[in-house]
Write a protein that holds these residues in place. Structure first.
Motif, PDB file in Angstrom:
ATOM      1  N   PHE A   1     -25.223 -54.846   0.131  1.00 40.96           N
ATOM      2  CA  PHE A   1     -25.657 -54.902  -1.269  1.00 40.96           C
ATOM      3  C   PHE A   1     -25.063 -53.740  -2.063  1.00 40.96           C
ATOM      4  N   ALA A   2     -25.064 -52.539  -1.496  1.00 40.76           N
ATOM      5  CA  ALA A   2     -24.528 -51.358  -2.189  1.00 40.76           C
ATOM      6  C   ALA A   2     -23.043 -51.536  -2.495  1.00 40.76           C
ATOM      7  N   ILE A   3     -22.289 -52.012  -1.506  1.00 41.44           N
ATOM      8  CA  ILE A   3     -20.861 -52.236  -1.724  1.00 41.44           C
ATOM      9  C   ILE A   3     -20.648 -53.363  -2.730  1.00 41.44           C
ATOM     10  N   GLY A   4     -21.434 -54.430  -2.600  1.00 38.06           N
ATOM     11  CA  GLY A   4     -21.300 -55.555  -3.519  1.00 38.06           C
ATOM     12  C   GLY A   4     -21.605 -55.172  -4.953  1.00 38.06           C
ATOM     13  N   ALA A   5     -22.634 -54.346  -5.148  1.00 38.65           N
ATOM     14  CA  ALA A   5     -22.983 -53.896  -6.494  1.00 38.65           C
ATOM     15  C   ALA A   5     -21.857 -53.055  -7.097  1.00 38.65           C
ATOM     16  N   ALA A   6     -21.244 -52.199  -6.276  1.00 39.25           N
ATOM     17  CA  ALA A   6     -20.134 -51.367  -6.759  1.00 39.25           C
ATOM     18  C   ALA A   6     -18.941 -52.237  -7.153  1.00 39.25           C
ATOM     19  N   ILE A   7     -18.652 -53.248  -6.341  1.00 37.64           N
ATOM     20  CA  ILE A   7     -17.536 -54.145  -6.644  1.00 37.64           C
ATOM     21  C   ILE A   7     -17.811 -54.939  -7.920  1.00 37.64           C
ATOM     22  N   LEU A   8     -19.046 -55.461  -8.052  1.00 37.09           N
ATOM     23  CA  LEU A   8     -19.401 -56.238  -9.240  1.00 37.09           C
ATOM     24  C   LEU A   8     -19.274 -55.404 -10.508  1.00 37.09           C
ATOM     25  N   LEU A   9     -19.760 -54.172 -10.468  1.00 36.46           N
ATOM     26  CA  LEU A   9     -19.681 -53.300 -11.639  1.00 36.46           C
ATOM     27  C   LEU A   9     -18.223 -53.015 -12.002  1.00 36.46           C
ATOM     28  N   THR A  10     -17.399 -52.783 -10.984  1.00 38.54           N
ATOM     29  CA  THR A  10     -15.973 -52.529 -11.218  1.00 38.54           C
ATOM     30  C   THR A  10     -15.296 -53.739 -11.851  1.00 38.54           C
ATOM     31  N   LEU A  11     -15.618 -54.929 -11.360  1.00 40.11           N
ATOM     32  CA  LEU A  11     -15.017 -56.154 -11.895  1.00 40.11           C
ATOM     33  C   LEU A  11     -15.439 -56.397 -13.343  1.00 40.11           C
ATOM     34  N   LEU A  12     -16.713 -56.179 -13.648  1.00 43.37           N
ATOM     35  CA  LEU A  12     -17.204 -56.408 -15.006  1.00 43.37           C
ATOM     36  C   LEU A  12     -16.561 -55.452 -16.008  1.00 43.37           C
ATOM     37  N   ILE A  13     -16.400 -54.196 -15.603  1.00 45.66           N
ATOM     38  CA  ILE A  13     -15.778 -53.215 -16.498  1.00 45.66           C
ATOM     39  C   ILE A  13     -14.328 -53.597 -16.776  1.00 45.66           C
ATOM     40  N   GLY A  14     -13.610 -53.958 -15.738  1.00 40.68           N
ATOM     41  CA  GLY A  14     -12.216 -54.353 -15.929  1.00 40.68           C
ATOM     42  C   GLY A  14     -12.082 -55.600 -16.793  1.00 40.68           C
ATOM     43  N   ALA A  15     -12.938 -56.596 -16.540  1.00 40.88           N
ATOM     44  CA  ALA A  15     -12.886 -57.832 -17.321  1.00 40.88           C
ATOM     45  C   ALA A  15     -13.196 -57.568 -18.789  1.00 40.88           C
ATOM     46  N   SER A  16     -14.076 -56.608 -19.050  1.00 35.99           N
ATOM     47  CA  SER A  16     -14.421 -56.311 -20.442  1.00 35.99           C
ATOM     48  C   SER A  16     -13.218 -55.799 -21.223  1.00 35.99           C
ATOM     49  N   ARG A  17     -12.288 -55.129 -20.542  1.00 33.24           N
ATOM     50  CA  ARG A  17     -11.114 -54.601 -21.235  1.00 33.24           C
ATOM     51  C   ARG A  17     -10.203 -55.724 -21.735  1.00 33.24           C
ATOM     52  N   VAL A  18     -10.125 -56.788 -20.958  1.00 27.12           N
ATOM     53  CA  VAL A  18      -9.329 -57.942 -21.393  1.00 27.12           C
ATOM     54  C   VAL A  18     -10.055 -58.696 -22.502  1.00 27.12           C
ATOM     55  N   TYR A  19     -11.350 -58.872 -22.360  1.00 21.86           N
ATOM     56  CA  TYR A  19     -12.139 -59.579 -23.369  1.00 21.86           C
ATOM     57  C   TYR A  19     -12.072 -58.862 -24.713  1.00 21.86           C
ATOM     58  N   LEU A  20     -12.034 -57.535 -24.671  1.00 21.25           N
ATOM     59  CA  LEU A  20     -11.962 -56.751 -25.902  1.00 21.25           C
ATOM     60  C   LEU A  20     -10.536 -56.620 -26.430  1.00 21.25           C
ATOM     61  N   ALA A  21      -9.583 -57.241 -25.728  1.00 22.39           N
ATOM     62  CA  ALA A  21      -8.173 -57.331 -26.163  1.00 22.39           C
ATOM     63  C   ALA A  21      -7.451 -55.999 -26.195  1.00 22.39           C
ATOM     64  N   VAL A  22      -7.890 -55.038 -25.383  1.00 28.03           N
ATOM     65  CA  VAL A  22      -7.209 -53.744 -25.357  1.00 28.03           C
ATOM     66  C   VAL A  22      -6.322 -53.585 -24.119  1.00 28.03           C
ATOM     67  N   HIS A  23      -6.343 -54.585 -23.226  1.00 27.14           N
ATOM     68  CA  HIS A  23      -5.489 -54.545 -22.044  1.00 27.14           C
ATOM     69  C   HIS A  23      -4.991 -55.938 -21.703  1.00 27.14           C
ATOM     70  N   TRP A  24      -3.772 -56.003 -21.198  1.00 29.32           N
ATOM     71  CA  TRP A  24      -3.277 -57.220 -20.581  1.00 29.32           C
ATOM     72  C   TRP A  24      -4.004 -57.403 -19.242  1.00 29.32           C
ATOM     73  N   PRO A  25      -4.210 -58.649 -18.796  1.00 30.98           N
ATOM     74  CA  PRO A  25      -4.834 -58.861 -17.489  1.00 30.98           C
ATOM     75  C   PRO A  25      -4.116 -58.155 -16.342  1.00 30.98           C
ATOM     76  N   SER A  26      -2.789 -58.099 -16.380  1.00 28.66           N
ATOM     77  CA  SER A  26      -2.045 -57.426 -15.309  1.00 28.66           C
ATOM     78  C   SER A  26      -2.313 -55.928 -15.297  1.00 28.66           C
ATOM     79  N   ASP A  27      -2.646 -55.334 -16.451  1.00 32.67           N
ATOM     80  CA  ASP A  27      -3.030 -53.920 -16.488  1.00 32.67           C
ATOM     81  C   ASP A  27      -4.292 -53.690 -15.663  1.00 32.67           C
ATOM     82  N   VAL A  28      -5.249 -54.598 -15.848  1.00 32.75           N
ATOM     83  CA  VAL A  28      -6.540 -54.473 -15.160  1.00 32.75           C
ATOM     84  C   VAL A  28      -6.371 -54.710 -13.656  1.00 32.75           C
ATOM     85  N   LEU A  29      -5.598 -55.733 -13.292  1.00 36.32           N
ATOM     86  CA  LEU A  29      -5.358 -56.009 -11.872  1.00 36.32           C
ATOM     87  C   LEU A  29      -4.711 -54.805 -11.192  1.00 36.32           C
TER      88      LEU A  29
END
Length: 238
Positions: A173-201
């Motif tokens: 659960f601890a590892i999964g929560a860390a991964i989920l938080l990391t994914l959500l933060i990265g996805a938000s950068r694309v949604y907010l149009a300040v990064h290309w998806p490849s930047d986040v990957l």
């Protein structure tokens, strides 16, 4: 006489972590090459425009609360928040006399803060210009600093918490929560149009590699300090 070196569960875990580090670095190198040659352009534009209304590219898909949530999530990957969180964890670990872990957390973030601007300046990729940015940005685009630093900090802290758990389910659960938080933060950068998806990957890849590499070094040092070297007479023979 044949000497057999048994592979412990801990040793298998270290080997798996090392393999993931190599895979992440390979993925980052591949992405960097594709970005340099323009190979990700079609993919990046498709994802970025797919998150916008076709008749009004300046308006992101989804209700207003989703836009507010994206702004809140993206702030969790800012340098200010990550530095504050790391500092609090650092001093907490010092207070409970876990100096090695405190050093691990500090080195993980410190290394990321040093590497991020060097990578950005080295690739010097412009920010997306297809649609208006929803937050102000001032640095180059590749790799995403939010994705990279959030992967470093949250994965390192997630691994630290998981290591202290006796139950496997709690550790997962601890590892999964860390991964989920990391994914959500990265996805938000694309949604907010300040990064290309490849930047986040790319940010995820290099951030995860650095976090795991720091943890591997700490684990190896910890094993060397706690466990005596095996003697030949202790090894099974057949």
């Amino acid at each position: 006489m044949h000497v057999v070196f048994p592979v412990s569960r801990r040793g298998s875990g270290l080997l798996l972590a090392f393999a993931i580090v190599v895979a992440c670095l390979g993925s980052f190198a591949e992405l960097a090459e594709q970005v340099a040659t323009g190979g990700t352009r079609g993919f990046d534009e498709m994802i970025l425009l797919g998150l916008r209304h076709a008749d009004d590219p300046s308006a992101p898909l989804g209700p207003k609360w989703l836009q507010i949530a994206a702004l809140d999530l993206t702030s969790l990957g800012s340098i200010a928040v990550l530095c504050l969180l790391t500092t609090l964890v650092f001093f907490y670990l010092l207070l409970i006399r876990r100096r090695a872990l405190a050093l691990l957390v500090a080195v993980a973030l410190g290394g990321g803060l040093l590497a991020m601007p060097l990578l950005k300046r080295g690739f010097d990729r412009p920010r997306p210009n297809l649609v208006p940015h929803m937050v102000d940005v001032y640095t180059q685009s590749f790799p995403s600093g939010h994705a990279m630093l959030s992967a470093i900090v949250y994965l390192t802290l997630g691994a630290l918490v998981a290591r202290a758990q006796k139950e496997l389910g709690t550790a997962i659960f601890a590892i999964g929560a860390a991964i989920l938080l990391t994914l959500l933060i990265g996805a938000s950068r694309v949604y907010l149009a300040v990064h290309w998806p490849s930047d986040v990957l790319a940010g995820w890849a290099i951030g995860a590699a650095w976090a795991l590499l720091c943890w591997l070094v700490a684990s190896c040092l910890d094993s060397r300090n706690r466990l005596p070297a095996p003697r030949v007479s202790d090894l099974p023979t057949r």
